[in-house]
Every structure is written in C-alpha cells, then in structure tokens.
Design a protein around this motif. Sequence first.
Motif, PDB file in Angstrom:
ATOM      1  N   ALA A   9      13.709 -47.114  55.337  1.00  0.00           N
ATOM      2  CA  ALA A   9      13.089 -47.773  56.485  1.00  0.00           C
ATOM      3  C   ALA A   9      11.779 -48.363  55.988  1.00  0.00           C
ATOM      4  N   ILE A  10      11.253 -49.314  56.735  1.00  0.00           N
ATOM      5  CA  ILE A  10       9.937 -49.884  56.388  1.00  0.00           C
ATOM      6  C   ILE A  10       8.919 -49.297  57.351  1.00  0.00           C
ATOM      7  N   THR A  11       7.888 -48.712  56.789  1.00  0.00           N
ATOM      8  CA  THR A  11       6.856 -48.079  57.618  1.00  0.00           C
ATOM      9  C   THR A  11       5.482 -48.584  57.192  1.00  0.00           C
ATOM     10  N   ALA A  12       4.536 -48.442  58.095  1.00  0.00           N
ATOM     11  CA  ALA A  12       3.164 -48.907  57.840  1.00  0.00           C
ATOM     12  C   ALA A  12       2.257 -48.231  58.864  1.00  0.00           C
ATOM     13  N   ASN A  13       0.979 -48.613  58.864  1.00  0.00           N
ATOM     14  CA  ASN A  13       0.076 -48.202  59.940  1.00  0.00           C
ATOM     15  C   ASN A  13      -0.359 -49.454  60.699  1.00  0.00           C
ATOM     16  N   ALA A  14      -0.472 -49.316  62.012  1.00  0.00           N
ATOM     17  CA  ALA A  14      -0.916 -50.445  62.830  1.00  0.00           C
ATOM     18  C   ALA A  14      -2.388 -50.722  62.552  1.00  0.00           C
ATOM     19  N   LEU A  15      -2.726 -51.985  62.440  1.00  0.00           N
ATOM     20  CA  LEU A  15      -4.111 -52.345  62.103  1.00  0.00           C
ATOM     21  C   LEU A  15      -5.109 -51.827  63.131  1.00  0.00           C
ATOM     22  N   LEU A  16      -4.828 -52.003  64.405  1.00  0.00           N
ATOM     23  CA  LEU A  16      -5.831 -51.699  65.423  1.00  0.00           C
ATOM     24  C   LEU A  16      -5.963 -50.206  65.687  1.00  0.00           C
ATOM     25  N   GLU A  17      -4.828 -49.517  65.824  1.00  0.00           N
ATOM     26  CA  GLU A  17      -4.883 -48.101  66.190  1.00  0.00           C
ATOM     27  C   GLU A  17      -4.682 -47.172  65.008  1.00  0.00           C
ATOM     28  N   GLY A  18      -4.137 -47.694  63.923  1.00  0.00           N
ATOM     29  CA  GLY A  18      -3.862 -46.851  62.765  1.00  0.00           C
ATOM     30  C   GLY A  18      -2.578 -46.063  62.885  1.00  0.00           C
ATOM     31  N   ILE A  21       3.937 -46.775  62.190  1.00  0.00           N
ATOM     32  CA  ILE A  21       4.889 -47.695  62.822  1.00  0.00           C
ATOM     33  C   ILE A  21       6.043 -47.972  61.863  1.00  0.00           C
ATOM     34  N   TYR A  22       7.140 -48.461  62.442  1.00  0.00           N
ATOM     35  CA  TYR A  22       8.356 -48.752  61.677  1.00  0.00           C
ATOM     36  C   TYR A  22       8.884 -50.120  62.089  1.00  0.00           C
ATOM     37  N   LEU A  23       9.530 -50.774  61.157  1.00  0.00           N
ATOM     38  CA  LEU A  23      10.107 -52.080  61.449  1.00  0.00           C
ATOM     39  C   LEU A  23      11.478 -51.883  62.089  1.00  0.00           C
ATOM     40  N   SER A  24      11.678 -52.517  63.238  1.00  0.00           N
ATOM     41  CA  SER A  24      12.934 -52.320  63.981  1.00  0.00           C
ATOM     42  C   SER A  24      13.974 -53.362  63.565  1.00  0.00           C
ATOM     43  N   HIS A  25      15.158 -53.266  64.154  1.00  0.00           N
ATOM     44  CA  HIS A  25      16.250 -54.195  63.853  1.00  0.00           C
ATOM     45  C   HIS A  25      15.880 -55.633  64.175  1.00  0.00           C
ATOM     46  N   ALA A  45      16.192 -54.622  51.580  1.00  0.00           N
ATOM     47  CA  ALA A  45      15.015 -53.797  51.891  1.00  0.00           C
ATOM     48  C   ALA A  45      13.765 -54.413  51.282  1.00  0.00           C
ATOM     49  N   GLU A  46      13.864 -54.832  50.041  1.00  0.00           N
ATOM     50  CA  GLU A  46      12.685 -55.378  49.370  1.00  0.00           C
ATOM     51  C   GLU A  46      12.276 -56.729  49.948  1.00  0.00           C
ATOM     52  N   ALA A  47      13.270 -57.519  50.315  1.00  0.00           N
ATOM     53  CA  ALA A  47      12.953 -58.817  50.927  1.00  0.00           C
ATOM     54  C   ALA A  47      12.256 -58.609  52.274  1.00  0.00           C
ATOM     55  N   ALA A  48      12.761 -57.650  53.051  1.00  0.00           N
ATOM     56  CA  ALA A  48      12.156 -57.375  54.364  1.00  0.00           C
ATOM     57  C   ALA A  48      10.744 -56.807  54.195  1.00  0.00           C
ATOM     58  N   LEU A  49      10.558 -55.991  53.174  1.00  0.00           N
ATOM     59  CA  LEU A  49       9.221 -55.432  52.928  1.00  0.00           C
ATOM     60  C   LEU A  49       8.239 -56.546  52.560  1.00  0.00           C
ATOM     61  N   ALA A  50       8.698 -57.473  51.730  1.00  0.00           N
ATOM     62  CA  ALA A  50       7.815 -58.578  51.329  1.00  0.00           C
ATOM     63  C   ALA A  50       7.365 -59.370  52.552  1.00  0.00           C
ATOM     64  N   ALA A  61       2.251 -51.445  54.288  1.00  0.00           N
ATOM     65  CA  ALA A  61       3.706 -51.305  54.498  1.00  0.00           C
ATOM     66  C   ALA A  61       4.387 -50.826  53.214  1.00  0.00           C
ATOM     67  N   TYR A  62       5.351 -49.950  53.367  1.00  0.00           N
ATOM     68  CA  TYR A  62       6.121 -49.483  52.211  1.00  0.00           C
ATOM     69  C   TYR A  62       7.514 -49.045  52.647  1.00  0.00           C
ATOM     70  N   LEU A  63       8.383 -48.897  51.645  1.00  0.00           N
ATOM     71  CA  LEU A  63       9.740 -48.416  51.910  1.00  0.00           C
ATOM     72  C   LEU A  63       9.746 -46.899  51.843  1.00  0.00           C
ATOM     73  N   THR A  64      10.399 -46.280  52.803  1.00  0.00           N
ATOM     74  CA  THR A  64      10.504 -44.824  52.786  1.00  0.00           C
ATOM     75  C   THR A  64      11.971 -44.412  52.892  1.00  0.00           C
ATOM     76  N   ASP A  65      12.322 -43.382  52.146  1.00  0.00           N
ATOM     77  CA  ASP A  65      13.700 -42.886  52.184  1.00  0.00           C
ATOM     78  C   ASP A  65      14.023 -42.326  53.571  1.00  0.00           C
TER      79      ASP A  65
END
Lengths: 105, 561
Positions: A9-18, A21-25, A45-50, A61-65
């Motif tokens: 999955a692609i996960t990150a932290n939201a800029l405003l609240e920290g 978060i995860y990227l949905s379909h 996965a890598e294309a979506a992460l980019a 943002a990064y890829l997580t198992d």
Amino acid sequence: MPRPFTPKAITANALLEGDVIYLSHDGQWVRDLRAARAFTEQDAAEAALATASKDGMVVGAYLTDVKLGEHGPEPTHFREEFRRTGPSNYFHGKQETTNGVAANV
Amino acid sequence: MYKYNDFDEAFVRERVAQFSGQVARRIDGSLTEDEFRPLRLMNGLYLQLHAYMLRVAIPYGTLNSRQMDQLAYIAETYDRGYGHFTTRQNIQYNWPKLPDVPAILEKLADVEMHAIQTSGNTIRNVTADHFAGAAADEVADPRPVAELIRQWSTDHPEFQFLPRKFKVAVSGATADRAVIKAHDVGIYLREQDGELGAQIIVGGGLGRTPMVGKVLKEWVAFEDLLPYLEATVSVWNLLGRRDNKYKARIKITVHEHGIDDIRARVEERFAQIKPAFGGIDREMLSEIETHFAPPAFRNAPTDEFDRAYETDPVFRSWADTNLSAHKATGYAIATISIKKPGDTPGDASADQMRTLAGLARDFGHDELRISHEQNVILPHVHKSDLPRIHAILKATGLATANVGLASDIIACPGMDYCALATARSIPVAQGIATRVEELGIEHDIGELKIKISGCINACGHHHVGHIGILGLDRAGVENYQITLGGDATETMVIGDRTGPGFAYDEIVPAIERIVETYLALRLNEDETFLEAYRRLGMAPFKAALYPAKEETAPKEKANAA
C-alpha cells in the motif's frame, strides 16, 4: 527465480495534520488502511508512488508491505500496526477519532 | 529566575514571525518538504509516527507558574489536553497541527518560551541539576551559568551547522543529579580556595556507542569558562566527522583522537579566542546572577508538618519518598511524581499542569523544575505547607509516593509516538509499574532506577539504569535487551548486558525475576539493588533470567558439533 512480490500500500503523513494516510483505489488519500489500494505488481506500485510523492499536501510517501485480509489490506509489521491504530499506551489518537471510517485528507 | 530583556523578546518574536511565514509558504506550496524540513526542525517541529510533535525548550528545567499555566493552555487549545515531560527537561506536544504551530509559538513567546534549537545539529537546550538553587549539597547554583550558555549558544553563528547535536549540562552540587558524564560537555561547578570554577567533562554520551565522559580540564576559573567551552565546541566543529553521522558526536572524536590530543587543541584554541571575549561574558554573568537571587525564605515553625507526619501514614510515606533536603532551615524540595503506576511516564494533563502551577504560586515561591527523570519539582516549599500541598496533589492524582523507586521509571516515547523507535517503551514501563504495585513490594525493594529506551538512540538512558531495558526490532518482532548495574551519577557506569533479549510479553516477568533475585540475595534491607549487583555480579541474575537456556545449552552444543 525472482522472489514473489509482497503486496504494497502507499502510505504517508498528511501535511496539515500529520495524520497517517493511505492512497485509495480512486487516488484519494484516506485514513483507513482497509480502504487503501493494495498493489500486487511492483511496477504499478512504484509508478503510483512516484505520482503520489508529487502531491504537495502529503509528506514522506512510501510503499509498505500489506497482506490481503477479509476487509482489505492489513499491516505485516508491528510499526505499521501502530501507525494504523494509534498509540498503544492508552486509547487516544487515531483510534479515538476515526472509528475505522475512511475520511478524505 | 531569568527575565527576558528587550533583545531576547525581539529575537524570539522575530523567529516566530519568520517561522510563521515559512509555515504559510509550505502550506501554499512555495516551499517543498525538503526545503521546509530543516526550517521546522530548527524550530523544534518534528513529524513523528502519527502526527507532528513540537518540542518546547524548558531552559535548565526551570519554569514559573505563568509558564506552566500557558503550557496547560496550549495542551488544551492546540493539542489533546496533555503534554509530555522528557528526559531532556523539555516538554513535547504529540498532536499539534501544522497550521496551529505559529500560534503556539506566539503563545510561548508571550511567557518567554520558545522551541528554538530543540532539534538539529546545534547546541541544544542546556540542562542542569533539577534541585538547582535549593539543594543542601550545592556549592553553587548552576542556573546562572546555564543561562549564560543558553544566551551564548542561541543562534551562535559558528555553531548552527555542527557535525551533530551537542548537549551541555551543568551541576553545582556534590551529588550529580544531571547525568553530567553522559553529555557532550558536562560542567561540575566547584569551589577551590574560596574561588568558584569548574571541572570540565567531555565526550560522554549514550546512544549506540555509550561512553562515560572524560575530564578535559580539572579546573577552569570562572572567568575562563565560556571561552573554554567555545574553544571546545570550536575544536570539535572542525575535527568532528561529517562523513558518518554515527561517528560525528564529540565522544567519537575524543575516542579517535585521544583526550590528550583534544585537550592540547582546546588549549591552543582557547589561547586564541580568550582575548576576544574581553570580559563581556563576566559582565553578562554578573547581570544574570541578579535574576537568580534566592527567594525570601520564611522562618516559621514546622509543627503542621510534624503533626501530619506523626498521624497520617499516607503523608508520611509520601514525605519519606518524595522530599529532599533543602539548604534553608524549615524548607524541603518536593518532587511531584508524574509516574502514577499504569499511566504514561512524564505525561501531565492540562488540569495537572494547572494544579502544579497553582502550588508553585501559592506555596513554592513561584518556581517549578522539570527533572530529566520526567518528574516535576517544587524546589522551595516550607515544611508547614506540605500537608496542604499533599492534600491538593491527592485530589489530582499527583500524590504517588514512588520517587527513586521501581515504578519511577524513565521511558522514552518509543514506538507509540516516535518515528525512530524500534519498539515500544511506555507500555513496558506501565506493565512494570503496575506489577510492582500489585505485589506491594516497592518500598521494600528501595532505591531502584529502571530506564527504558525504545531504540538504540537511548533517549530513555537505559545504559545508566540500575536496570536498563532496550527495545529492538528483531525480525519484525519487539525484543527487549536488559542491562544491569548502570549508574547515572558522578560514579557513572554503563550497565552490563544480561544476554539474549525477551519478547514483549516476557519482559515484565523477566524484570520481576531480577527483583526477586535481589530481594533473596541482598545482605539486608539497607543494601540497595545497585550495591547488591556490584557485590554479586551478573551470575545470579543471569541464572534467574535464563534457567532453561543454561540447562539446554550443552545439548545444543552437542547437536551443533
């Protein structure tokens, strides 16, 4: 023989609240891992992460198992389990506010 | 305590304005995260596991009631109603939102506080003995020197891009309560032939390469203190390794070059820069000292204390455990435990902060201290006020009588909050403290310092705990290594590792076995855990921790052969 690709999955932290978060379909950022898109192919996965990394409203943002559970992606490592649910020392943080309901950033 | 002058006020307000602009530009997309990250870190703002974290400096752990009230207001208004006191005598907010941070910094500036240099490769917030100005064993109050160092190091143009972070601690007492020997530079204020000076310790530190600081100079006269410190940082700034961040701290520089080589370089640099100071540092120190005049101690009977001590066993237990000797007759230093068993070590709610502020205002000459052991101190309390103080503490869940005991545990935030952590530490502390309380053996055990870190960076000081616990990630599972015999004081020792680590659900029972072993083997009730460990060595504790492994070891060896 190449190793089988672990779903991501692609996960990150939201800029405003920290928040975690995860990227949905549909390409939106959501707070519930179960609503995240699970990538089963490395190139996709890598294309979506980019693409996701260019979003100015998210950080790191990064890829997580993940493993594919009955209700959607589930974490495979305890760090991601804590990121998904919130601190374990007492009930507060993410688990207190989201109730498992996906929300937009 | 120190009051900002016009320069301080203008400087802090300017930084707030600068950072407010930077936040606005980050949000509107003018700044990328790569550009913004160093700017936010310069202002104490981290992005952690679940949220942003703002680390607010509490210079040498000293606060007044107005500041504590403001910290409570910030917790309630911009965070989740609590703050976390840290092992660096600071406070951290775990849930601020980026757009709110400028307003938080503005509120901090209103009470002469900020978050500058609480991160980054700079000279960090100076720490000091939390009993400063009050302790019976004090030679000199370390706060004026600490404040001088704070002013000198804040925005120091030469030291904004050091090889790595740099931490300075100051103590002016016989007993070291400030972990001086685990700092990049530690300063022991000393008196010699009626004159004040300092012994300078260098190259201490915990983290992945724990080292006990070495004596850089036995005696530095007071007038030479600041130039000598500047010379030390300056030598390291040039010599320190920038090729490998794990080898960048001054402890590695001292280790690689040798203390004699470092000393010679510092002396040479000192001779170069000393004339440039021209006495301005002495003038500043004299001015700063006026801010730290002792309060007007009152001369009053202590009958109320004596009566409560005789008649109220709960009060007596608290008094025996949480009070320390004060330099003034009739006074005591009261340590308020922020370690109620089951709670998060160091977390105080906004209500509790207000209670502490009120106690300082009403009974404590308006002074509060934060200890590196994550407790709050009322440094100047007349004994006759202690029964009333205790009653107020009881009503707000702050009357835990455990200071220096097994449940008074230092724990870093660990993986419940920290992005660097490899395992949790707070729930381990909660588990140990709860178990000790269940067994009801804490006062029988006596002095026992348990310190827990959730990663190798050792924010929880595990190396110098009598019992140290280090949480690691072993193949995707939390695993906890134990060290024994560590000592954080002037007789500092790095603890010895017991052997293989323990799983999350095994660590509390393992600590219980260590404690049981101590209770069974101590000479008498007066022999502390640390004394017993030094007498007995590792063997009996190892036998208690790994009985099954010892029995199966020969078989494993035979199979391997």
